[in-house]
Design a protein around this motif. Structure first.
Motif: not given
Length: 300
Positions: A159-186
């Protein structure tokens, strides 16, 4: 007398049918579960998800289910339950399983100890590009439910990732890209390290508006555009333009979209595709309204 008997014989099946409809228990035997599945040790959403994951439940009312099928699915159930608990942060659940035949029905019992949930040990959120100073994006970051010390709930992460992407789309960051998205479980430490890194690129600006398929002069339609010159891109501005044109009643469809293939130097033009309403005629009269501002009056 014979005719009367014939009538009685002919009407008898109908009487039996009506009796069966009036008393459904006479028409069909009630279904009895072939397998009863009981799940203990869980509650709320984890319990509901674990129940959905148990494939054995599909055989509950299958009269053709064989003992071998029931046993095979029973053996798979513990792994299915454990996998169903991971999205809620429980990575070390243990499941005690039993299956026995009671009369003509199999009784499957699963007792679960979910264990301690995995918690977020560290969380790094990085925004590069123009959005780094965007106030709306900062609010989304500050209000996130996933943070250090919280249980690693997969839905919160997504949900957090989607919320960030939604802001990008709604506010004109049309070339936004995800560089890293990782949850490493130990598992050894019962913790997770979360890293989220985006590059928003520039914030684009709305420029010219092009009308396609219109039967109304373009210079008239321009009066409905809620911006002049170049302004920062927001989806709300596009929605407002669509609403203003739709409220005229002149068009059966109004499609407003940015021309992403023409992105250049931080600017993006807008295309408005219009389909005339079949029974609406434009008469060129000018009107003013508090809801839509400047407009052109349409007549049927």
């Amino acid at each position: 007398m014979v005719a009367a008997m014939r009538k009685l014989i002919l009407f008898l099946p109908l009487a039996l049918l009506l009796l069966a409809v009036a008393h459904p228990l006479l028409a069909a035997e009630p279904q009895v579960d072939q397998v009863r599945v009981t799940l203990r040790g869980l509650s709320d959403a984890p319990r509901a998800n674990a129940l959905r994951a148990i494939a054995l439940r599909a055989l509950r009312r299958d009269p053709e289910a064989t003992p071998a099928q029931i046993e095979r699915l029973h053996q798979r159930a513990p792994a299915q339950i454990r996998a169903a608990l991971e999205p809620f942060g429980y990575y070390r659940a243990t499941v005690a399983a039993s299956l026995k035949l009671v009369g003509s029905r199999y009784e499957a019992l699963y007792t679960v100890d979910p264990g301690e949930p995995v918690r977020v040990g560290s969380m790094e959120v990085r925004i590069e590009g123009a959005a780094a100073e965007d106030a709306e994006l900062q609010r989304v970051i500050e209000r996130r439910s996933l943070r250090e010390g919280s249980v690693l709930v997969h839905a919160d992460y997504e949900d957090f990732k989607a919320a960030v992407q939604r802001v990008f789309a709604e506010r004109g960051y049309l070339e936004a890209e995800t560089v890293t998205a990782r949850a490493e479980v130990r598992l050894a430490e019962n913790r997770a390290d979360v890293r989220l890194h985006w590059n928003s690129g520039p914030r684009f600006r709305l420029t010219e508006t092009r009308f396609v398929g219109n039967h109304v002069p373009a210079e008239t339609l321009v009066g409905f555009v809620p911006w002049r010159g170049e302004v920062p891109y927001t989806q709300q501005r596009l929605i407002e333009l669509q609403t203003r044109l739709g409220d005229t009643g002149w068009f059966s469809t109004v499609e407003v979209s940015p021309l992403l293939e023409e992105l250049a130097e931080g600017r993006v033009p807008v295309e408005v595709r219009l389909t005339p309403a079949l029974r609406t005629a434009w008469n060129g009269g000018v009107s003013m309204g508090t809801d839509s501002g400047f407009g052109v009056r349409g007549a049927m």
